[in-house]
Motif scaffolding. Structure first.
Motif, PDB file in Angstrom:
ATOM      1  N   LEU A   1     -25.667  26.377  98.814  1.00  0.00           N
ATOM      2  CA  LEU A   1     -25.890  26.122  97.389  1.00  0.00           C
ATOM      3  C   LEU A   1     -25.129  27.113  96.521  1.00  0.00           C
ATOM      4  O   LEU A   1     -24.490  26.722  95.536  1.00  0.00           O
ATOM      5  N   LEU A   2     -25.162  28.386  96.890  1.00  0.00           N
ATOM      6  CA  LEU A   2     -24.454  29.384  96.087  1.00  0.00           C
ATOM      7  C   LEU A   2     -22.951  29.127  96.073  1.00  0.00           C
ATOM      8  O   LEU A   2     -22.297  29.323  95.042  1.00  0.00           O
ATOM      9  N   GLU A   3     -22.400  28.674  97.197  1.00  0.00           N
ATOM     10  CA  GLU A   3     -20.975  28.343  97.216  1.00  0.00           C
ATOM     11  C   GLU A   3     -20.684  27.241  96.200  1.00  0.00           C
ATOM     12  O   GLU A   3     -19.748  27.352  95.397  1.00  0.00           O
ATOM     13  N   GLU A   4     -21.483  26.187  96.225  1.00  0.00           N
ATOM     14  CA  GLU A   4     -21.262  25.075  95.288  1.00  0.00           C
ATOM     15  C   GLU A   4     -21.465  25.503  93.839  1.00  0.00           C
ATOM     16  O   GLU A   4     -20.709  25.094  92.955  1.00  0.00           O
ATOM     17  N   VAL A   5     -22.471  26.321  93.583  1.00  0.00           N
ATOM     18  CA  VAL A   5     -22.715  26.796  92.219  1.00  0.00           C
ATOM     19  C   VAL A   5     -21.542  27.638  91.737  1.00  0.00           C
ATOM     20  O   VAL A   5     -21.054  27.465  90.612  1.00  0.00           O
ATOM     21  N   HIS A   6     -21.065  28.550  92.577  1.00  0.00           N
ATOM     22  CA  HIS A   6     -19.930  29.396  92.167  1.00  0.00           C
ATOM     23  C   HIS A   6     -18.675  28.564  91.936  1.00  0.00           C
ATOM     24  O   HIS A   6     -17.893  28.862  91.025  1.00  0.00           O
ATOM     25  N   GLU A   7     -18.471  27.519  92.750  1.00  0.00           N
ATOM     26  CA  GLU A   7     -17.322  26.647  92.518  1.00  0.00           C
ATOM     27  C   GLU A   7     -17.454  25.935  91.172  1.00  0.00           C
ATOM     28  O   GLU A   7     -16.470  25.792  90.449  1.00  0.00           O
TER      29      GLU A   7
ATOM     30  N   ASP B   1     -32.973  16.582  73.450  1.00  0.00           N
ATOM     31  CA  ASP B   1     -31.693  16.317  74.101  1.00  0.00           C
ATOM     32  C   ASP B   1     -30.747  17.457  73.734  1.00  0.00           C
ATOM     33  O   ASP B   1     -30.247  17.522  72.615  1.00  0.00           O
ATOM     34  N   GLN B   2     -30.536  18.350  74.663  1.00  0.00           N
ATOM     35  CA  GLN B   2     -29.784  19.573  74.380  1.00  0.00           C
ATOM     36  C   GLN B   2     -28.277  19.365  74.498  1.00  0.00           C
ATOM     37  O   GLN B   2     -27.808  18.591  75.322  1.00  0.00           O
ATOM     38  N   ARG B   3     -27.545  20.116  73.693  1.00  0.00           N
ATOM     39  CA  ARG B   3     -26.080  20.147  73.731  1.00  0.00           C
ATOM     40  C   ARG B   3     -25.660  21.612  73.701  1.00  0.00           C
ATOM     41  O   ARG B   3     -26.018  22.345  72.773  1.00  0.00           O
ATOM     42  N   HIS B   4     -24.921  22.045  74.712  1.00  0.00           N
ATOM     43  CA  HIS B   4     -24.455  23.436  74.804  1.00  0.00           C
ATOM     44  C   HIS B   4     -23.023  23.457  75.330  1.00  0.00           C
ATOM     45  O   HIS B   4     -22.611  22.542  76.047  1.00  0.00           O
ATOM     46  N   PRO B   5     -22.284  24.520  75.052  1.00  0.00           N
ATOM     47  CA  PRO B   5     -20.972  24.666  75.695  1.00  0.00           C
ATOM     48  C   PRO B   5     -21.167  24.891  77.194  1.00  0.00           C
ATOM     49  O   PRO B   5     -22.229  25.358  77.624  1.00  0.00           O
ATOM     50  N   ASP B   6     -20.152  24.568  77.979  1.00  0.00           N
ATOM     51  CA  ASP B   6     -20.259  24.721  79.433  1.00  0.00           C
ATOM     52  C   ASP B   6     -20.409  26.177  79.849  1.00  0.00           C
ATOM     53  O   ASP B   6     -21.188  26.493  80.736  1.00  0.00           O
ATOM     54  N   GLY B   7     -19.627  27.070  79.263  1.00  0.00           N
ATOM     55  CA  GLY B   7     -19.707  28.479  79.626  1.00  0.00           C
ATOM     56  C   GLY B   7     -19.130  28.783  81.000  1.00  0.00           C
ATOM     57  O   GLY B   7     -19.474  29.793  81.612  1.00  0.00           O
ATOM     58  N   THR B   8     -18.262  27.925  81.487  1.00  0.00           N
ATOM     59  CA  THR B   8     -17.697  28.104  82.832  1.00  0.00           C
ATOM     60  C   THR B   8     -16.227  28.476  82.747  1.00  0.00           C
ATOM     61  O   THR B   8     -15.608  28.395  81.689  1.00  0.00           O
TER      62      THR B   8
ATOM     63  N   SER C   1     -13.131  25.111  84.543  1.00  0.00           N
ATOM     64  CA  SER C   1     -13.083  24.949  83.089  1.00  0.00           C
ATOM     65  C   SER C   1     -12.730  23.513  82.701  1.00  0.00           C
ATOM     66  O   SER C   1     -12.998  23.098  81.580  1.00  0.00           O
ATOM     67  N   ASP C   2     -12.154  22.756  83.626  1.00  0.00           N
ATOM     68  CA  ASP C   2     -11.826  21.351  83.373  1.00  0.00           C
ATOM     69  C   ASP C   2     -13.112  20.523  83.480  1.00  0.00           C
ATOM     70  O   ASP C   2     -13.769  20.547  84.522  1.00  0.00           O
ATOM     71  N   PRO C   3     -13.501  19.795  82.413  1.00  0.00           N
ATOM     72  CA  PRO C   3     -14.767  19.052  82.437  1.00  0.00           C
ATOM     73  C   PRO C   3     -14.896  18.049  83.588  1.00  0.00           C
ATOM     74  O   PRO C   3     -15.977  17.916  84.155  1.00  0.00           O
ATOM     75  N   ALA C   4     -13.844  17.363  83.949  1.00  0.00           N
ATOM     76  CA  ALA C   4     -13.919  16.385  85.044  1.00  0.00           C
ATOM     77  C   ALA C   4     -14.167  17.085  86.378  1.00  0.00           C
ATOM     78  O   ALA C   4     -14.978  16.630  87.189  1.00  0.00           O
ATOM     79  N   LYS C   5     -13.471  18.192  86.605  1.00  0.00           N
ATOM     80  CA  LYS C   5     -13.676  18.945  87.846  1.00  0.00           C
ATOM     81  C   LYS C   5     -15.049  19.604  87.863  1.00  0.00           C
ATOM     82  O   LYS C   5     -15.709  19.667  88.909  1.00  0.00           O
ATOM     83  N   LEU C   6     -15.493  20.096  86.704  1.00  0.00           N
ATOM     84  CA  LEU C   6     -16.832  20.685  86.596  1.00  0.00           C
ATOM     85  C   LEU C   6     -17.884  19.637  86.939  1.00  0.00           C
ATOM     86  O   LEU C   6     -18.823  19.906  87.692  1.00  0.00           O
ATOM     87  N   ARG C   7     -17.726  18.450  86.403  1.00  0.00           N
ATOM     88  CA  ARG C   7     -18.682  17.375  86.687  1.00  0.00           C
ATOM     89  C   ARG C   7     -18.746  17.087  88.183  1.00  0.00           C
ATOM     90  O   ARG C   7     -19.826  16.934  88.755  1.00  0.00           O
ATOM     91  N   THR C   8     -17.588  17.015  88.832  1.00  0.00           N
ATOM     92  CA  THR C   8     -17.546  16.781  90.284  1.00  0.00           C
ATOM     93  C   THR C   8     -18.295  17.876  91.022  1.00  0.00           C
ATOM     94  O   THR C   8     -19.081  17.604  91.938  1.00  0.00           O
ATOM     95  N   GLU C   9     -18.063  19.120  90.631  1.00  0.00           N
ATOM     96  CA  GLU C   9     -18.742  20.246  91.281  1.00  0.00           C
ATOM     97  C   GLU C   9     -20.250  20.195  91.051  1.00  0.00           C
ATOM     98  O   GLU C   9     -21.036  20.485  91.958  1.00  0.00           O
TER      99      GLU C   9
END
Length: 106
Positions: free
Chosen positions: A69-75, A31-38, A80-88
């Motif tokens: 897919l690339l558009e969604e990945v780049h978004e 079970d990995q844990r890493h920083p987001d890096g976004t 940097s906001d975890p809630a918005k990152l999760r949505t993306e």
């Protein structure tokens, strides 16, 4: 198997394959844990460029799964906001599900 949880055609199979892949990943890596890096420098500009490119392709009839897919990945990478990152990231997964469904119907 939980067929009543998914109403979109092809989603149940995709979810089962996704779950199996996650099981393999956990077995191999734990079970990995890493920083987001976004949200780093330039990521918002890359997201805006990918969005504009995707929109141009849609407007001119040349849209493809790769560009979507690339558009969604780049978004996602621009957030940097975890809630918005999760949505993306959910949007990234949904595009992957749609692409897999399209492949399966060919």
């Amino acid at each position: 198997m939980h067929p009543h949880l998914f109403t979109t055609p092809g989603t149940a199979g995709f979810a089962e394959e996704l779950d199996a892949e996650r099981t393999r990943q956990i077995a191999r890596w734990g079970d990995q844990r890493h920083p987001d890096g976004t949200g780093g420098p330039g990521t918002r500009q890359q997201a805006d460029q990918a969005r504009a490119h995707c929109q141009h392709l849609a407007d001119t009839g040349g849209i493809d799964w790769r560009s979507i897919l690339l558009e969604e990945v780049h978004e996602a990478l621009a957030e940097s906001d975890p809630a918005k990152l999760r949505t993306e990231l959910v949007q990234v997964a949904a595009v992957c599900a749609a692409w897999v469904s399209d492949i399966d119907r060919r």
